[in-house]
Scaffold this motif. Structure first.
Motif, mmCIF file in Angstrom:
data_model
loop_
_atom_site.group_PDB
_atom_site.id
_atom_site.type_symbol
_atom_site.label_atom_id
_atom_site.label_comp_id
_atom_site.label_asym_id
_atom_site.label_seq_id
_atom_site.Cartn_x
_atom_site.Cartn_y
_atom_site.Cartn_z
ATOM 1 N N MET A 162 0.862 -1.182 0.000
ATOM 2 C CA MET A 162 0.000 0.000 0.000
ATOM 3 C C MET A 162 0.895 1.228 0.000
ATOM 4 O O MET A 162 1.935 1.241 0.663
ATOM 5 C CB MET A 162 -0.887 0.038 1.253
ATOM 6 N N GLY A 163 0.498 2.243 -0.747
ATOM 7 C CA GLY A 163 1.268 3.475 -0.789
ATOM 8 C C GLY A 163 0.386 4.662 -0.456
ATOM 9 O O GLY A 163 -0.824 4.625 -0.653
ATOM 10 N N PHE A 164 1.017 5.722 0.048
ATOM 11 C CA PHE A 164 0.295 6.934 0.439
ATOM 12 C C PHE A 164 1.051 8.147 -0.055
ATOM 13 O O PHE A 164 2.288 8.192 0.015
ATOM 14 C CB PHE A 164 0.135 6.976 1.963
ATOM 15 N N ASP A 165 0.306 9.168 -0.527
ATOM 16 C CA ASP A 165 0.947 10.388 -1.017
ATOM 17 C C ASP A 165 1.198 11.370 0.130
ATOM 18 O O ASP A 165 0.999 11.028 1.300
ATOM 19 C CB ASP A 165 0.114 11.035 -2.137
ATOM 20 N N ASP A 166 1.621 12.589 -0.204
ATOM 21 C CA ASP A 166 1.939 13.610 0.810
ATOM 22 C C ASP A 166 0.764 13.926 1.727
ATOM 23 O O ASP A 166 0.957 14.310 2.871
ATOM 24 C CB ASP A 166 2.388 14.912 0.131
ATOM 25 N N ASN A 167 -0.462 13.785 1.210
ATOM 26 C CA ASN A 167 -1.665 14.110 1.989
ATOM 27 C C ASN A 167 -2.205 12.918 2.769
ATOM 28 O O ASN A 167 -3.227 13.015 3.434
ATOM 29 C CB ASN A 167 -2.767 14.634 1.069
ATOM 30 N N GLY A 168 -1.542 11.775 2.654
ATOM 31 C CA GLY A 168 -2.005 10.580 3.351
ATOM 32 C C GLY A 168 -3.074 9.820 2.588
ATOM 33 O O GLY A 168 -3.669 8.883 3.102
ATOM 34 N N THR A 169 -3.319 10.217 1.326
ATOM 35 C CA THR A 169 -4.303 9.531 0.499
ATOM 36 C C THR A 169 -3.670 8.293 -0.117
ATOM 37 O O THR A 169 -2.525 8.331 -0.576
ATOM 38 C CB THR A 169 -4.795 10.470 -0.636
ATOM 39 N N GLN A 170 -4.407 7.203 -0.144
ATOM 40 C CA GLN A 170 -3.870 5.957 -0.681
ATOM 41 C C GLN A 170 -3.608 6.088 -2.180
ATOM 42 O O GLN A 170 -4.428 6.612 -2.923
ATOM 43 C CB GLN A 170 -4.830 4.800 -0.429
ATOM 44 N N VAL A 171 -2.463 5.611 -2.606
ATOM 45 C CA VAL A 171 -2.093 5.578 -4.021
ATOM 46 C C VAL A 171 -2.503 4.224 -4.569
ATOM 47 O O VAL A 171 -2.095 3.183 -4.043
ATOM 48 C CB VAL A 171 -0.570 5.793 -4.204
ATOM 49 N N LEU A 172 -3.306 4.232 -5.619
ATOM 50 C CA LEU A 172 -3.785 2.993 -6.224
ATOM 51 C C LEU A 172 -3.129 2.792 -7.581
ATOM 52 O O LEU A 172 -2.870 3.772 -8.287
ATOM 53 C CB LEU A 172 -5.307 3.033 -6.388
ATOM 54 N N PRO A 173 -2.881 1.559 -7.992
ATOM 55 C CA PRO A 173 -2.325 1.334 -9.327
ATOM 56 C C PRO A 173 -3.367 1.695 -10.382
ATOM 57 O O PRO A 173 -4.566 1.653 -10.121
ATOM 58 C CB PRO A 173 -2.001 -0.160 -9.346
ATOM 59 N N SER A 174 -2.896 2.050 -11.571
ATOM 60 C CA SER A 174 -3.836 2.398 -12.641
ATOM 61 C C SER A 174 -4.659 1.175 -13.007
ATOM 62 O O SER A 174 -4.229 0.039 -12.845
ATOM 63 C CB SER A 174 -3.082 2.935 -13.849
ATOM 64 N N ARG A 175 -5.851 1.411 -13.504
ATOM 65 C CA ARG A 175 -6.755 0.321 -13.853
ATOM 66 C C ARG A 175 -6.371 -0.366 -15.162
ATOM 67 O O ARG A 175 -6.714 -1.503 -15.381
ATOM 68 C CB ARG A 175 -8.187 0.850 -13.970
ATOM 69 N N LYS A 176 -5.691 0.365 -16.039
ATOM 70 C CA LYS A 176 -5.337 -0.239 -17.329
ATOM 71 C C LYS A 176 -4.383 -1.412 -17.119
ATOM 72 O O LYS A 176 -3.546 -1.403 -16.230
ATOM 73 C CB LYS A 176 -4.725 0.796 -18.265
ATOM 74 N N GLY A 177 -4.539 -2.408 -17.908
ATOM 75 C CA GLY A 177 -3.667 -3.580 -17.805
ATOM 76 C C GLY A 177 -3.877 -4.330 -16.504
ATOM 77 O O GLY A 177 -2.939 -4.644 -15.795
ATOM 78 N N ASN A 178 -5.148 -4.599 -16.170
ATOM 79 C CA ASN A 178 -5.489 -5.266 -14.916
ATOM 80 C C ASN A 178 -4.786 -6.604 -14.746
ATOM 81 O O ASN A 178 -4.589 -7.054 -13.637
ATOM 82 C CB ASN A 178 -6.998 -5.470 -14.828
ATOM 83 N N GLY A 179 -4.389 -7.243 -15.836
ATOM 84 C CA GLY A 179 -3.749 -8.547 -15.755
ATOM 85 C C GLY A 179 -2.265 -8.471 -15.439
ATOM 86 O O GLY A 179 -1.589 -9.485 -15.437
ATOM 87 N N ARG A 180 -1.770 -7.274 -15.176
ATOM 88 C CA ARG A 180 -0.342 -7.128 -14.889
ATOM 89 C C ARG A 180 0.030 -7.873 -13.617
ATOM 90 O O ARG A 180 -0.791 -8.056 -12.730
ATOM 91 C CB ARG A 180 0.021 -5.646 -14.714
#
Length: 151
Positions: free
Chosen positions: A26-44
């Motif tokens: 799990m990742g978080f930005d400067d504001n503490g908001t969760q960083v999510l992976p992009s939706r494209k290429g879901n099979g990655r």
């Protein structure tokens, strides 16, 4: 269900117990908001998704899910020793109380100096006297390893 995404092997689906080590980043930005992976290429693959999350995050957290059942204790020991976690979260069912594996897991964490949190679940299912005894037993167990329990 969400739980079905945790299981990696057919025998885990059949008996409801994880036997392998599960990982998630799990990742978080400067504001503490969760960083999510992009939706494209879901099979990655997971490694690609994790790299994307980590590269876009100010802070990253790796969650390691280890087996709790006695049969998979060797896997749990490997996870605690080989993956060098910063913290441990031990889950105890209020209605079940302190079991043999609870004692083992607390002992392992204490012996390896891994700070631990103990979460008591299913408090709505446990009679009041059972919940009180579970909490007392946990406090005694934690103190027996020279650790200080907090309510």
């Amino acid at each position: 269900s969400a739980r079905s995404h945790v299981f990696r092997h057919r025998h885990e689906q059949a008996n409801g117990r994880t036997s392998s080590i599960g990982l998630e980043v799990m990742g978080f930005d400067d504001n503490g908001t969760q960083v999510l992976p992009s939706r494209k290429g879901n099979g990655r693959g997971r490694a690609v998704r994790w790299a994307e999350v980590v590269s876009q995050s100010k802070r990253a957290l790796t969650l390691i899910d280890l087996a709790g059942h006695e049969r998979y204790l060797k896997t749990t020991v490997f996870g605690l020793t080989g993956m060098n976690p910063d913290y441990s979260l031990i889950v105890v069912g209020a209605n079940m109380g302190v079991q043999t594996m609870t004692r083992e897991h607390v002992g392992l964490c204490a012996g390896l100096n891994v700070p631990m949190f103990v979460v008591v679940t299913k408090i709505d299912m446990a009679p009041t006297n059972v919940l009180k005894e579970t909490r007392r037993s946990l406090a005694r167990l934690i103190r027996s390893h020279q650790k200080r329990p907090f309510p």
